[in-house]
Design a protein around this motif. Sequence first.
Motif, PDB file in Angstrom:
ATOM      1  N   ASP A   1      36.461  22.444  57.079  1.00  0.00           N
ATOM      2  CA  ASP A   1      35.561  22.711  58.203  1.00  0.00           C
ATOM      3  C   ASP A   1      34.636  21.516  58.350  1.00  0.00           C
ATOM      4  N   GLU A   2      33.562  21.674  59.122  1.00  0.00           N
ATOM      5  CA  GLU A   2      32.669  20.540  59.374  1.00  0.00           C
ATOM      6  C   GLU A   2      31.912  20.112  58.113  1.00  0.00           C
ATOM      7  N   HIS A   3      31.833  20.975  57.110  1.00  0.00           N
ATOM      8  CA  HIS A   3      31.082  20.673  55.893  1.00  0.00           C
ATOM      9  C   HIS A   3      31.961  20.089  54.795  1.00  0.00           C
ATOM     10  N   LEU A   4      33.212  20.564  54.678  1.00  0.00           N
ATOM     11  CA  LEU A   4      34.040  20.266  53.507  1.00  0.00           C
ATOM     12  C   LEU A   4      35.405  19.713  53.877  1.00  0.00           C
ATOM     13  N   ALA A   5      35.803  18.665  53.178  1.00  0.00           N
ATOM     14  CA  ALA A   5      37.166  18.146  53.211  1.00  0.00           C
ATOM     15  C   ALA A   5      37.585  17.874  51.768  1.00  0.00           C
ATOM     16  N   VAL A   6      38.903  17.874  51.508  1.00  0.00           N
ATOM     17  CA  VAL A   6      39.408  17.699  50.145  1.00  0.00           C
ATOM     18  C   VAL A   6      40.503  16.644  50.144  1.00  0.00           C
ATOM     19  N   ASP A   7      40.413  15.728  49.191  1.00  0.00           N
ATOM     20  CA  ASP A   7      41.417  14.692  48.978  1.00  0.00           C
ATOM     21  C   ASP A   7      42.012  14.920  47.587  1.00  0.00           C
ATOM     22  N   PHE A   8      43.103  15.692  47.529  1.00  0.00           N
ATOM     23  CA  PHE A   8      43.683  16.042  46.235  1.00  0.00           C
ATOM     24  C   PHE A   8      44.243  14.823  45.516  1.00  0.00           C
ATOM     25  N   GLY A   9      44.864  13.914  46.257  1.00  0.00           N
ATOM     26  CA  GLY A   9      45.478  12.743  45.632  1.00  0.00           C
ATOM     27  C   GLY A   9      44.494  11.877  44.868  1.00  0.00           C
ATOM     28  N   HIS A  10      43.269  11.784  45.372  1.00  0.00           N
ATOM     29  CA  HIS A  10      42.226  10.987  44.709  1.00  0.00           C
ATOM     30  C   HIS A  10      41.244  11.860  43.937  1.00  0.00           C
ATOM     31  N   GLN A  11      41.519  13.155  43.841  1.00  0.00           N
ATOM     32  CA  GLN A  11      40.714  14.109  43.071  1.00  0.00           C
ATOM     33  C   GLN A  11      39.239  14.020  43.466  1.00  0.00           C
ATOM     34  N   ARG A  12      38.989  14.330  44.742  1.00  0.00           N
ATOM     35  CA  ARG A  12      37.624  14.278  45.239  1.00  0.00           C
ATOM     36  C   ARG A  12      37.465  15.238  46.413  1.00  0.00           C
ATOM     37  N   ALA A  13      36.223  15.657  46.617  1.00  0.00           N
ATOM     38  CA  ALA A  13      35.858  16.395  47.819  1.00  0.00           C
ATOM     39  C   ALA A  13      34.961  15.507  48.661  1.00  0.00           C
ATOM     40  N   LEU A  14      34.936  15.766  49.954  1.00  0.00           N
ATOM     41  CA  LEU A  14      34.014  15.104  50.863  1.00  0.00           C
ATOM     42  C   LEU A  14      33.103  16.186  51.412  1.00  0.00           C
ATOM     43  N   VAL A  15      31.862  16.153  50.986  1.00  0.00           N
ATOM     44  CA  VAL A  15      30.891  17.182  51.349  1.00  0.00           C
ATOM     45  C   VAL A  15      29.868  16.548  52.284  1.00  0.00           C
ATOM     46  N   GLU A  16      29.850  17.012  53.531  1.00  0.00           N
ATOM     47  CA  GLU A  16      29.012  16.396  54.560  1.00  0.00           C
ATOM     48  C   GLU A  16      29.265  14.895  54.639  1.00  0.00           C
ATOM     49  N   GLY A  17      30.543  14.515  54.427  1.00  0.00           N
ATOM     50  CA  GLY A  17      30.927  13.111  54.494  1.00  0.00           C
ATOM     51  C   GLY A  17      30.674  12.314  53.229  1.00  0.00           C
ATOM     52  N   LYS A  18      30.028  12.915  52.228  1.00  0.00           N
ATOM     53  CA  LYS A  18      29.721  12.222  50.983  1.00  0.00           C
ATOM     54  C   LYS A  18      30.803  12.501  49.951  1.00  0.00           C
ATOM     55  N   GLU A  19      31.282  11.440  49.289  1.00  0.00           N
ATOM     56  CA  GLU A  19      32.339  11.589  48.286  1.00  0.00           C
ATOM     57  C   GLU A  19      31.804  12.253  47.023  1.00  0.00           C
ATOM     58  N   VAL A  20      32.493  13.315  46.574  1.00  0.00           N
ATOM     59  CA  VAL A  20      32.115  14.040  45.364  1.00  0.00           C
ATOM     60  C   VAL A  20      33.323  14.072  44.427  1.00  0.00           C
ATOM     61  N   PRO A  21      33.295  13.341  43.308  1.00  0.00           N
ATOM     62  CA  PRO A  21      34.437  13.345  42.381  1.00  0.00           C
ATOM     63  C   PRO A  21      34.639  14.725  41.766  1.00  0.00           C
ATOM     64  N   LEU A  22      35.913  15.076  41.579  1.00  0.00           N
ATOM     65  CA  LEU A  22      36.280  16.326  40.921  1.00  0.00           C
ATOM     66  C   LEU A  22      37.043  16.004  39.644  1.00  0.00           C
ATOM     67  N   THR A  23      36.859  16.821  38.616  1.00  0.00           N
ATOM     68  CA  THR A  23      37.669  16.673  37.410  1.00  0.00           C
ATOM     69  C   THR A  23      39.088  17.162  37.721  1.00  0.00           C
ATOM     70  N   PRO A  24      40.086  16.781  36.901  1.00  0.00           N
ATOM     71  CA  PRO A  24      41.439  17.305  37.131  1.00  0.00           C
ATOM     72  C   PRO A  24      41.487  18.831  37.157  1.00  0.00           C
ATOM     73  N   THR A  25      40.757  19.498  36.253  1.00  0.00           N
ATOM     74  CA  THR A  25      40.768  20.969  36.232  1.00  0.00           C
ATOM     75  C   THR A  25      40.136  21.537  37.493  1.00  0.00           C
ATOM     76  N   GLU A  26      39.034  20.958  37.947  1.00  0.00           N
ATOM     77  CA  GLU A  26      38.400  21.418  39.190  1.00  0.00           C
ATOM     78  C   GLU A  26      39.324  21.214  40.381  1.00  0.00           C
ATOM     79  N   THR A  27      40.024  20.082  40.401  1.00  0.00           N
ATOM     80  CA  THR A  27      40.950  19.801  41.501  1.00  0.00           C
ATOM     81  C   THR A  27      42.083  20.810  41.517  1.00  0.00           C
ATOM     82  N   LYS A  28      42.640  21.096  40.353  1.00  0.00           N
ATOM     83  CA  LYS A  28      43.751  22.055  40.269  1.00  0.00           C
ATOM     84  C   LYS A  28      43.275  23.457  40.632  1.00  0.00           C
TER      85      LYS A  28
END
Length: 247
Positions: free
Chosen positions: A151-178
Motif C-alpha cells: 500500500d502507500e505505506h509499505l513495500a517489500v523487497d524479498f530478494g534484498h531482504q528489506r522493507a520500504l516503509v514510507e519510502g525508507k529502507e528497513v533491513p530485515l533479518t532472514p527469519t523476518e523476511t521468511k
Amino acid sequence: MNDTRLFSTQSNGTTSPFYRILIVDDDPFILELVRRKLEQSGFEVMSAQSGHEALTLIQQKGLPHLALLDINMPGMDGFDLSRRLQAFSDVPVIFLTAVDEEDTIVEGIQLFAEDYVTKPFSPRELVARINRVLRRIGDFRYTLNPIIQVDEHLAVDFGHQRALVEGKEVPLTPTETKLLYILMRNAGRPVSHDFLIRRLWPMEEVFEDSLRVHVHRLRHKIEPTPSKPRYIKTERGIGYRFAIEPD
C-alpha cells in the motif's frame, strides 16, 4: 488499494492462477527443454545456469512461486542454493537431477525439497508434479515483482531482504523476511503458530515464545503503530494473519 492478486486471463475469458518458475541447471540442453515445456504449459519461466546467477536473477526480477533445481552444479550446488533461498523465503523446491542414490534423495526431501525428479524424465510428468505442489501453496495474493507494493505505506523487497516503509529502507533479518513471505503468501487467511514454526525452523525445536519475539520485532519494523498492527494481525488461539485491507 488496487487488487494485486496475480492472475492470468485465459482465451475463454476465465481466470486462473499465474505462476513463475525458476529453473537452475548447468546443462543448457536441459534448461532449454524444460523452459519450452513449462512455457507451453502456461508458466512464466526464469532460468539460470548457476546458483549465483539464480540469486542475482531473483534480486532483479523477484521471487518465483517454485524453484526447479539441479543438484550437481559447479560452485553452488542445488542443496546450497536451496539453503540460501529458503533462509529468507518459503519458495517450494523440486530437485531435477541425474543423482538417484537413495541417501541423496532422502536428504534432499527431508531438508529442502517438496519433490524429486530423476533424469531422464517425462516432461509431462514434471509439469504434473509442479502443478501438484502449486495447488498446495495456492496463489500468492501479491504480484511477485522485485519490489512488492502493499500500500502507500509499505513495500517489500524479498530478494534484498528489506522493507520500504514510507519510502525508507528497513533491513530485515532472514527469519523476518521468511516470516513476512509466509504471511503475505497466505494474505487474508490465518496461519497457525505450528505451521509458522515448522516452516521457519524445520530442523530445530522452537517454541511459540520465539515466534512471538520475531513477530514483535517485525511489527516494530513495518507497522505504522506496532501496538495496533495494520498488517500482522493476531488471531487468538490460532496464529497470525496478514491483513489485505484495514479491519
